[in-house]
Design an enzyme around this catalytic site. Structure first.
Site, PDB file in Angstrom:
ATOM      1  CG  ASP A 136      19.213  37.258 -16.825  1.00  0.00           C
ATOM      2  OD1 ASP A 136      18.518  36.748 -17.710  1.00  0.00           O
ATOM      3  OD2 ASP A 136      20.371  37.683 -17.026  1.00  0.00           O
ATOM      4  CD  GLU A 173      20.338  30.753 -20.722  1.00  0.00           C
ATOM      5  OE1 GLU A 173      21.539  30.707 -21.025  1.00  0.00           O
ATOM      6  OE2 GLU A 173      19.545  31.558 -21.242  1.00  0.00           O
TER       7      GLU A 173
END
Length: 320
Positions: free
Chosen positions: A33, A203
């Protein structure tokens, strides 16, 4: 004798020359991420420490002057500084405002409004911290429009307004941050959180502006498997509506799998664009075995993003 020494020295030079490309992954360790930023002519990457949720209690950062040589800044924040957080510190997003650095993060992986956790914000005087809790509680601690409060991204619009864009569980919200980053400014209709979920969204939202258009990017599919992708949409406003264009980042089974949850950096002087993302090395079965990588990103003549080619080489050395 002197000539002999010179010849030996010259022959040895290639052995000590610095790498000219970043290589992928760009630094060792399991990290996911990644949010990339540019602060004071230095590239920074802020990733999730990719481990079991109960071990995700801190975050490291990495900096580079040239995209090739990276310096690790360990534990710029941990749960000792965030009293309400106890696990699953995820997907940092950082922005500089008024000489301070604000780090937004998700914590605790809450599954309902009855649990403590959500999106927090920490502040520091330097990009490598140490970061301290800004408001002493989560900034977003409930499910609005069915969006799990995770995967936050802070976006600064061209008019100076800052937005929080976030959401898991296939729903994405946008909200106007107030000047102190401790709350929100209501929309004209009195609401705070506006849903802007595009088709296919799962997401990991990210947004940037190019030639007056708003590019909204996200990850879709399952993060633990091979079917993880980055897709995007375009709109005339950060509030949308966003029209899905398609996928631009995916796995290459000859290089790596599970490519996704990215960010984008732009060297405006050279007009170079880079996508920073995580992927899983071939043969890795553990879902948390993700590594941070970088590759070039480009656009066609109509402004659409070209499919990204994931590589082992990474990108060329480039100083700001």
């Amino acid at each position: 004798m002197k000539l002999h020494r010179i010849i030996v020295f010259l022959l040895a030079l290639p052995l000590f020359s610095q790498a000219q490309t970043s290589g992928n992954p760009i630094f060792p360790g399991w990290y996911a991420d990644p949010e990339a930023q540019i602060f004071d002519k230095t590239y920074w990457v802020y990733p999730t420490y990719s481990a079991k949720y109960k071990e995700q209690v801190f975050m490291d950062a990495f900096s580079s002057k040239d995209l090739v040589t990276w310096t690790k800044h360990p534990k710029i924040i941990d749960t000792s500084a965030i009293k309400w957080a106890n696990k699953a510190m995820w997907a940092p997003s950082i922005i500089k405002k008024d000489g301070k650095y604000y780090l937004f993060f998700g914590a605790n992986d809450i599954q309902s409004d009855n649990e403590v956790g959500g999106i927090g914000v920490a502040v520091a005087n330097k990009p490598d911290g140490p970061f301290k809790d800004h408001i002493g509680k989560p900034l977003v601690d409930k499910f609005y429009n069915k969006a799990q409060p995770i995967d936050q991204f802070v976006f600064k619009d061209k008019d100076g307004q800052y937005y929080l864009i976030y959401g898991g569980w296939s729903h994405c919200n946008i909200a106007k941050l107030n000047n102190d980053f401790n709350g929100f400014v209501p929309n004209a209709d009195g609401t705070i959180f506006k849903e802007i979920t595009p088709e296919g969204y799962t997401e990991g939202p990210f947004m940037f502006i190019r030639n007056g258009k708003y590019y909204f990017m996200w990850s879709e599919g399952g993060w633990t498997g091979p079917d993880y992708y980055v897709a995007y949409a375009i709109a005339d406003s950060p509030m949308g509506p966003f029209k899905r264009i398609g996928r631009i980042l995916k796995q290459d089974t000859s290089i790596a799998t599970g490519a996704g949850h990215h960010s984008v950096i732009h060297d405006a002087k050279k007009d170079l664009w880079y996508i920073v993302y995580h992927r899983r090395p071939l043969g890795e079965k553990d879902g948390n075995h993700r590594a941070t990588c970088i590759d070039e990103m480009s656009f066609d003549k109509d402004g659409f993003i070209n499919p990204v080619k994931i590589t082992k080489e990474g990108v060329k050395k480039s100083k700001l």
